[in-house]
Design an enzyme around this catalytic site. Structure first.
Site, PDB file in Angstrom:
ATOM      1  N   TYR A  65       4.778 -11.469  13.147  1.00 39.83           N
ATOM      2  CA  TYR A  65       4.207 -11.348  11.967  1.00 39.83           C
ATOM      3  C   TYR A  65       3.427 -12.668  11.522  1.00 39.83           C
ATOM      4  O   TYR A  65       4.224 -13.787  11.305  1.00 39.83           O
ATOM      5  CB  TYR A  65       4.856 -10.975  10.686  1.00 39.83           C
ATOM      6  CG  TYR A  65       5.469  -9.159  10.519  1.00 39.83           C
ATOM      7  CD1 TYR A  65       4.934  -8.832  11.913  1.00 39.83           C
ATOM      8  CD2 TYR A  65       7.256  -9.191   9.841  1.00 39.83           C
ATOM      9  CE1 TYR A  65       5.267  -7.682  11.942  1.00 39.83           C
ATOM     10  CE2 TYR A  65       6.750  -7.792   9.827  1.00 39.83           C
ATOM     11  CZ  TYR A  65       6.104  -6.658  10.740  1.00 39.83           C
ATOM     12  OH  TYR A  65       6.365  -5.021  10.492  1.00 39.83           O
ATOM     13  N   SER A  81       4.005   2.353   7.115  1.00 42.05           N
ATOM     14  CA  SER A  81       3.462   2.615   7.233  1.00 42.05           C
ATOM     15  C   SER A  81       3.557   4.251   6.658  1.00 42.05           C
ATOM     16  O   SER A  81       2.597   5.584   6.740  1.00 42.05           O
ATOM     17  CB  SER A  81       2.553   3.255   8.375  1.00 42.05           C
ATOM     18  OG  SER A  81       1.337   3.474   8.028  1.00 42.05           O
ATOM     19  N   LYS A 114      -6.858   5.838  -2.477  1.00 47.63           N
ATOM     20  CA  LYS A 114      -7.595   5.131  -3.270  1.00 47.63           C
ATOM     21  C   LYS A 114      -8.135   5.058  -2.470  1.00 47.63           C
ATOM     22  O   LYS A 114     -10.134   5.041  -3.163  1.00 47.63           O
ATOM     23  CB  LYS A 114      -7.049   3.681  -3.204  1.00 47.63           C
ATOM     24  CG  LYS A 114      -6.945   2.808  -1.675  1.00 47.63           C
ATOM     25  CD  LYS A 114      -6.147   1.618  -1.756  1.00 47.63           C
ATOM     26  CE  LYS A 114      -5.795   1.380  -0.928  1.00 47.63           C
ATOM     27  NZ  LYS A 114      -5.354  -0.184  -0.690  1.00 47.63           N
ATOM     28  N   GLU A 139       5.403  -1.260  -8.629  1.00 46.79           N
ATOM     29  CA  GLU A 139       4.018   0.259  -9.125  1.00 46.79           C
ATOM     30  C   GLU A 139       4.571   1.443  -7.764  1.00 46.79           C
ATOM     31  O   GLU A 139       5.112   3.121  -8.226  1.00 46.79           O
ATOM     32  CB  GLU A 139       2.654   0.221  -8.947  1.00 46.79           C
ATOM     33  CG  GLU A 139       2.296   1.347  -8.861  1.00 46.79           C
ATOM     34  CD  GLU A 139       1.843   2.488 -10.825  1.00 46.79           C
ATOM     35  OE1 GLU A 139       2.097   1.066 -11.315  1.00 46.79           O
ATOM     36  OE2 GLU A 139       1.656   3.307 -10.303  1.00 46.79           O
TER      37      GLU A 139
END
Lengths: 358, 358, 358, 358
Positions: free
Chosen positions: C69, C224, C234, C314
């Site tokens: 990463y 994912s 979105k 959220e």
């Protein structure tokens, strides 16, 4: 080798092909550099650094040595140079071999638990590293039980002093026993055999070891691929003054054999190979001989010796020859050599279309 | 089959090549004869005898059936004919498959110990033999523990009712688990997988099973090598009246798919293969398709179906095609098929010169 | 991380539910935080600290990263922040993954003993900890024997560098083999698989791995779970400027697929899910999608990515949604998705009242 | 049972649900028929045939007996009737139990190798079959090593005299030891426990055995599911003359207990259950009690006893009740019984959202 090491030299594998070392996940270059007779022996100081740097820059990141080479000086020189060149440890595949220790005491050699553990620690100290990638049993030891030897090499690996272990110049039966014992004890078996393999030395690597390749995926790290220089063609017209054969006592019997029928026959073949190399491959007999060993599907890496950067560069021409060894060329070579070990007998049964793997 | 059997017919392998069935020592002909849909089903009585005699005389000594084929009649017919032809039991490789028993009770199917043992005894009775050479699990059974299934097949072997056991249409994970369990219990693992393999069905036999070939030497006995006839070219210009596709409910979805994009693409490829077979190999597309499966290094035997001796003889032309499938021809076939399963990803790592065996 | 660490921040699990990670005794939060693409990559410096602090304060004590990463920077940033926030090591579950090392040498990646051991040491150094809780094999490596890989991960565990090992994106066959080898050698098998799992990616986690959940109790740490943002809704009205899909090359093929039939179908489903989430659960489609994965009985933890503390907060609304996913709601979701992997075939046999465990 | 058997009666499972017997692949009906006290004991001759025929025609194909039942007469009667009815062996699941042999010699009972082997042969002879499906150890034997018992039952299986072995009324510790020994020796462990389970006898089957269900998938074949008739409600108003409780010495202590506080409490609960059964399920308390055991997820089959075809038919009404046992009804039953064994303690730790399987 501490994690604070200063890395001066990044490794670039260039066009060097890599192969797995036997059944292991370790990737080794098709050509590697060995310290036998040369590094720390006939070659010391800056030239050692030049040779290793030349090798590393050519994509060779595997360096093979042994506690016995130049009585420990090979390991010392190799360790010193690796540090001075600022090579990153993870970039390297360092292998050493244990059997003949530096002293003559009753427990200073062989494959006892005592010498394997003590000897490994001393080798690591001379090399100046925390671990080697592969540790080889430099010979078999018929005075020690296989169980003791297999357990001791697994101890080395569990300690983190080596990632794998391997054998050198063991018989097929001895290697079979090593796998048997390792399997019985749920321990790791050897991953490779460091064996002599060249156009005049084929019986063992090509026939005796064959079942070991098929059953255990055994790899080989081959030495003497130029038959002590014979295959370079430099003895085609007699033994030059100052050459290794002329000056090294160790080769006395080899030299004598060259004067006999068998030796003369070999010289004749080398001459034919020299012509084939020139005519059809535009290369030297040495490069041809090295590529020929590398071409063998069971060869993991061909260990090169070198007394100078130039000699190494010269022999690495074998890399260009390798892809040019077509089936046709290989057949011509076999015709010249006329010494291919026969396949195992089928005892008169109808042949199988395909043998499958065991 | 008692030991007093009268042998009327000696086996002559002629030019039939033989291969080991996976890791076993059993030698099977490259082409064998299967009873699916035909023997005991669409073909009964004397024609069965004619087909089996033709096969035997052509060097085919392996006959494959299943308890489910024609609800047991395939085994009955095969057993009857073997006896009537006076074939020597030792000359034969007889294989059958268990999963769907003849009745619909809760314990009449699957791979429970109960059905494996009861079903095998019933199959042997129908075949009229003391043992089969290989008994296959016709499908996997996710309602039975692998341990129970592996133990039950080993029981069959220990009873002398079969020499080996094998799988059919199992996933790679299931076969892997079978080896795991067999290994853990010191029992015998499966020696082969009976799988669909043809030019349009490649993913599983060529990719999914690949590690099993390499690790366990798994063999394959392939079925549907002509893709239900599609690869013979007989559907190149539509579905002829009276053909299997026109008359058999089982092939409804296959027929429908031929009218869609994917199916039309297949027909187009078969036409190209038909041309290649004619122009370069002077043979039929069927013989080419069969030889193509036999050419695969992991194929042990290609099971042929036949509704007449003539059809069998016709398909056996594949034997002549087999040695003519040069690298060049194989590449042309791949270019036409354009469906070769990709090799496993290397995740962006530098390639290996040679993978070696694991 | 030395034992003299100054602890500034006590962990309070609040209402976070905890689950065992597969068959292990390790308890992990239902939602955990991952560093893929974000931490150390698109997010660096103080925002990383804010995100990790927000997570920790919300009951998330599991942080997942990988050597690959952001080329090691994810581990560096995570390690730095953990130290700066004064989190107690025992409060944390730190996981990292090995496969793609930071350099491109032949031994710098994959699952060889060399890279597993060298790579783990480098990861620990970047993280600044003595050990991680779980070390994952970030991919499978078909060029290394499973035995070598299983042994090497067990070496890591024996060294105290990790408590457990696990896999990521391995096939069921490969995981099965890992258990086989671990079992044979009396070593530890993997405890979990880090797999992609979301409403549009179900086949592998829900069907292929099913026998592994039942037989070995394998856990999953899913990634994912928002399908790269698709499930947040979105992209319902096209791809907004500045969004990940608009700006990241990695998602090029995903974006293209959205314009095709299959992609438009997905968008349609997301719109229906958005409505269901609003009407029946008074929540966002993102929270619904995350809770849906968490609801799966085989999910151990859902790894969340976040580019800001607000986004994380959220998404953690999924915690409130989770208990409201009744059978009725789940059925409505299935009706919208219409992509539930079918159960394994029973091959026409009578059904079982209850399957039991194997 | 020879293969020439005349089959008069085909098996039709009708609406009987089938379950796997524990971890095995054997499928057993949810309700089976047992011979304890009745068949060959209080019932002999034609009525035995009537009961077995009624069961078979209702989808019950599993018949349970024991060498000790009616001193061997139960096996004799069952064997005779199966032959007379012309039932096909493969259609049946026949189980018997060994412990108390028919004679009183020192080696005529228990779980020694001698009695297991000799006793099995005698049971098979009485039953007139070549094998039973499952052979149970009717009790545990603390005078024999577990290794001897496990080996002997595996011998029975290898001989082909039984497909599986199982236990009856063993403690959880004893069953655990059996699995331990079987696993150590690579032999087969038991697949089920034949245990008492009813609304007043819950501790052992619901709590003590719980880890065995989870770890080994142990099945249960339950007996006394009507608590010797107490749960039929026939003792609600005292012990009727001529009833089993009034006439059988074996139930003396049971009868006495009914007059005490604990007994009166049970009667009170049966009355409430009787009302619940009538009001909410329009059924008998017996059918409710039987369905309640069958509803337990760890129950494989509920063994029914019957003295007449009518009684059997009456009790099989439980089949209709089974699907009507909703969560709501089950909670009302628990409220009446008020004797649910508590789950294992968590020792004050935070609860897990989901435990996972071990």
């Amino acid at each position: 080798m501490s994690s604070q090491q200063v890395v001066l030299h990044e490794f670039d594998p260039k066009d060097m092909p890599f192969r797995r070392l036997g059944p292991s996940g370790l990737r080794v270059p098709v050509f590697s550099l060995g310290g036998w007779l040369t590094l720390g022996g006939s070659v010391v100081g800056d030239p050692v650094k030049d040779i290793i740097k030349t090798a590393f820059d050519a994509g060779i990141n595997m360096f093979d040595t042994a506690e016995a080479y130049a009585a420990g000086k090979s390991e010392l020189e190799m360790g010193r140079v690796i540090k001075e060149l600022g090579l990153r440890r993870t970039d390297l595949v360092i292998t050493t071999k244990l059997f003949w220790g530096l002293r003559k005491g009753p427990n200073d050699s062989g494959l006892s638990r005592k010498h394997i553990i003590e000897g490994t620690q001393e080798s690591l100290a001379r090399l100046g590293v925390d671990y080697v990638d592969v540790i080889f049993a430099h010979r078999s030891d018929n005075t020690v039980s296989m169980e003791e030897t297999v357990r001791a090499f697994n101890y080395i690996i569990e300690k983190g002093w080596a990632f794998y272990w391997a054998t050198s110049e063991w018989s097929a039966r001895e290697i079979e026993e090593a796998f048997h014992v390792a399997n019985k004890l749920n321990l790791m078996g050897p991953i490779a055999e460091q064996c002599q393999h060249n156009m005049f030395h084929r019986e063992r690597p090509e026939k005796e070891y064959d079942p070991l390749y098929r059953k255990y995926g055994l790899g080989t790290t081959t030495w003497s691929s130029l038959a002590s220089g014979l295959l370079t063609g430099k003895y085609n017209d007699g033994i030059p003054e100052g050459s290794r054969f002329a000056t090294t006592a160790m080769f006395k019997s080899t030299v004598e054999s060259l004067q006999k029928e068998e030796g003369l026959e070999k010289i004749r073949k080398v001459k034919e190979l020299t012509k084939l190399a020139a005519d059809e491959l535009q290369t030297t007999p040495a490069a041809l001989a090295l590529a020929w060993v590398a071409k063998n599907p069971n060869t993991s890496t061909v260990i090169l010796g070198a007394t100078s950067p130039e000699q190494l560069t010269e022999n690495l021409k074998a890399l260009e020859v390798l892809p040019r060894l077509t089936d046709e060329i290989m057949e011509k070579i076999e015709a010249i050599l006329d010494n291919k070990p026969p396949p195992p007998t089928n005892y008169g049964r109808p042949p199988l279309d395909r043998l499958g793997r065991l």
